[in-house]
Design a protein around this motif. Structure first.
Motif, PDB file in Angstrom:
ATOM      1  N   ALA A  49      26.103 -24.931  -3.552  1.00 52.94           N
ATOM      2  CA  ALA A  49      25.160 -23.822  -3.400  1.00 52.94           C
ATOM      3  C   ALA A  49      24.555 -23.435  -4.746  1.00 52.94           C
ATOM      4  CB  ALA A  49      25.859 -22.617  -2.760  1.00 52.94           C
ATOM      5  N   GLN A  50      25.376 -23.331  -5.775  1.00 52.58           N
ATOM      6  CA  GLN A  50      24.882 -22.940  -7.091  1.00 52.58           C
ATOM      7  C   GLN A  50      23.957 -23.986  -7.689  1.00 52.58           C
ATOM      8  OE1 GLN A  50      28.323 -21.852  -9.415  1.00 52.58           O
ATOM      9  NE2 GLN A  50      28.493 -19.866  -8.408  1.00 52.58           N
ATOM     10  N   TYR A  53      20.575 -23.597  -6.032  1.00 52.70           N
ATOM     11  CA  TYR A  53      19.892 -22.415  -6.548  1.00 52.70           C
ATOM     12  C   TYR A  53      19.346 -22.676  -7.952  1.00 52.70           C
ATOM     13  CZ  TYR A  53      19.038 -17.530  -7.813  1.00 52.70           C
ATOM     14  OH  TYR A  53      18.455 -16.364  -8.223  1.00 52.70           O
ATOM     15  N   ALA A  58      16.710 -23.119  -3.289  1.00 50.92           N
ATOM     16  CA  ALA A  58      17.577 -22.104  -2.681  1.00 50.92           C
ATOM     17  C   ALA A  58      17.784 -22.347  -1.191  1.00 50.92           C
ATOM     18  CB  ALA A  58      17.007 -20.717  -2.910  1.00 50.92           C
ATOM     19  N   GLY A  61      20.677 -24.330  -0.460  1.00 51.17           N
ATOM     20  CA  GLY A  61      21.957 -23.724  -0.802  1.00 51.17           C
ATOM     21  C   GLY A  61      22.441 -22.671   0.170  1.00 51.17           C
ATOM     22  N   VAL A  62      21.604 -22.267   1.134  1.00 51.77           N
ATOM     23  CA  VAL A  62      21.993 -21.188   2.045  1.00 51.77           C
ATOM     24  C   VAL A  62      23.197 -21.577   2.890  1.00 51.77           C
ATOM     25  CG1 VAL A  62      21.273 -19.794   4.028  1.00 51.77           C
ATOM     26  CG2 VAL A  62      19.725 -20.086   2.083  1.00 51.77           C
ATOM     27  N   ALA A  65      26.418 -21.875   0.879  1.00 50.80           N
ATOM     28  CA  ALA A  65      26.819 -20.539   0.424  1.00 50.80           C
ATOM     29  C   ALA A  65      27.419 -19.742   1.583  1.00 50.80           C
ATOM     30  CB  ALA A  65      25.624 -19.796  -0.172  1.00 50.80           C
ATOM     31  N   ASP A  89      26.500 -15.076  -4.302  1.00 54.13           N
ATOM     32  CA  ASP A  89      25.789 -16.361  -4.243  1.00 54.13           C
ATOM     33  C   ASP A  89      24.858 -16.399  -3.035  1.00 54.13           C
ATOM     34  OD1 ASP A  89      27.272 -17.201  -6.439  1.00 54.13           O
ATOM     35  OD2 ASP A  89      28.445 -18.676  -5.336  1.00 54.13           O
ATOM     36  N   LEU A  90      25.392 -16.052  -1.881  1.00 54.92           N
ATOM     37  CA  LEU A  90      24.594 -16.082  -0.652  1.00 54.92           C
ATOM     38  C   LEU A  90      23.445 -15.084  -0.738  1.00 54.92           C
ATOM     39  CD1 LEU A  90      24.000 -17.099   2.178  1.00 54.92           C
ATOM     40  CD2 LEU A  90      25.757 -15.529   3.046  1.00 54.92           C
ATOM     41  N   GLN A  93      20.677 -16.587  -2.768  1.00 52.64           N
ATOM     42  CA  GLN A  93      20.013 -17.660  -2.005  1.00 52.64           C
ATOM     43  C   GLN A  93      19.069 -17.056  -0.974  1.00 52.64           C
ATOM     44  OE1 GLN A  93      20.506 -20.822  -2.795  1.00 52.64           O
ATOM     45  NE2 GLN A  93      22.576 -21.095  -3.513  1.00 52.64           N
ATOM     46  N   THR A  97      14.837 -17.060  -0.615  1.00 52.00           N
ATOM     47  CA  THR A  97      14.176 -17.641   0.563  1.00 52.00           C
ATOM     48  C   THR A  97      13.492 -16.575   1.417  1.00 52.00           C
ATOM     49  OG1 THR A  97      16.254 -17.606   1.822  1.00 52.00           O
ATOM     50  CG2 THR A  97      15.717 -19.642   0.652  1.00 52.00           C
ATOM     51  N   SER A 103      20.036 -10.160   2.316  1.00 52.26           N
ATOM     52  CA  SER A 103      20.362 -10.194   0.893  1.00 52.26           C
ATOM     53  C   SER A 103      20.759  -8.811   0.394  1.00 52.26           C
ATOM     54  CB  SER A 103      19.155 -10.717   0.099  1.00 52.26           C
ATOM     55  OG  SER A 103      19.426 -10.696  -1.271  1.00 52.26           O
TER      56      SER A 103
END
Length: 196
Positions: A49-50, A53, A58, A61-62, A65, A89-90, A93, A97, A103
């Motif tokens: 995931a990182q 990103y 991103a 990576g969702v 994450a 992290d999530l 991401q 997006t 978020s």
């Protein structure tokens, strides 16, 4: 530290985590080979995931994450720093997006959990607060950002000093916010008597 560096420093801090023992409220029972393999799986999901990103992908990576967050909550508990890193992290991401509501909820969760479990003076809590401030500033939600910036400034002055980088940054942010619009004056309406 730049705003971008502040936004991702909590995000990237998982690389610095030592191999902590499982928290008291985590999965029971601890099974050495199984639990260690699942923690390794969590670390791999976080790295995927990182990496997505950091490379500007991103959307890719969702899912990793999201999986990392679910696994970290199961293994370590929802307030464990590893779960909070996964939530952060999530959140980043999702923000990248365009999924702002989800978020925002995750960023609030991270800040609230650090404040509750570690206290407002903890550096991780302060970083989470800055991430939340930056989120609202980016959305131009100044009415929500202003009280957080004022709170952050007071906290940073108390914990890191009035001339620290964090304090100076929040002073600058506060000075750059648009002036608050005064509330409209309250006018009294004449009482109306009704005949029955």
């Amino acid at each position: 530290m730049s705003v971008h560096a502040i936004r991702i420093s909590l995000f990237l801090s998982v690389a610095l985590l030592p191999s902590w023992g499982i928290a008291l409220h985590a999965q029971a029972p601890y099974i050495p080979d199984v639990t260690e393999a699942r923690e390794k799986e969590w670390r791999a999901l976080v790295a995927t995931a990182q990496s997505a990103y950091a490379s500007g992908r991103a959307a890719d990576g969702v899912d990793p994450a999201r999986q990392a967050l679910a696994l970290s909550e199961e293994l370590f508990g929802p307030d464990d720093p590893r779960a909070l890193i996964s939530a952060n992290d999530l959140a980043l991401q999702l923000e990248a997006t365009g999924r702002f509501r989800e978020s925002e909820l995750l960023l609030r969760r991270v800040f609230d959990s650090y404040a509750r479990t570690r206290g407002e003076d903890d550096p991780s809590c302060q970083m989470a607060l800055e991430n939340l401030v930056d989120f609202y500033l980016a959305r131009k939600r100044f009415d929500v950002a202003r009280p957080l910036v004022e709170y952050a400034l007071a906290t940073f002055r108390r914990t890191t000093g009035g001339r620290s980088e964090r304090s100076l940054r929040m002073e600058g942010v506060l000075a750059s916010l648009p002036a608050e619009k005064p509330a409209p004056p309250v006018t009294e309406q004449p009482a109306v008597l009704l005949d029955h």
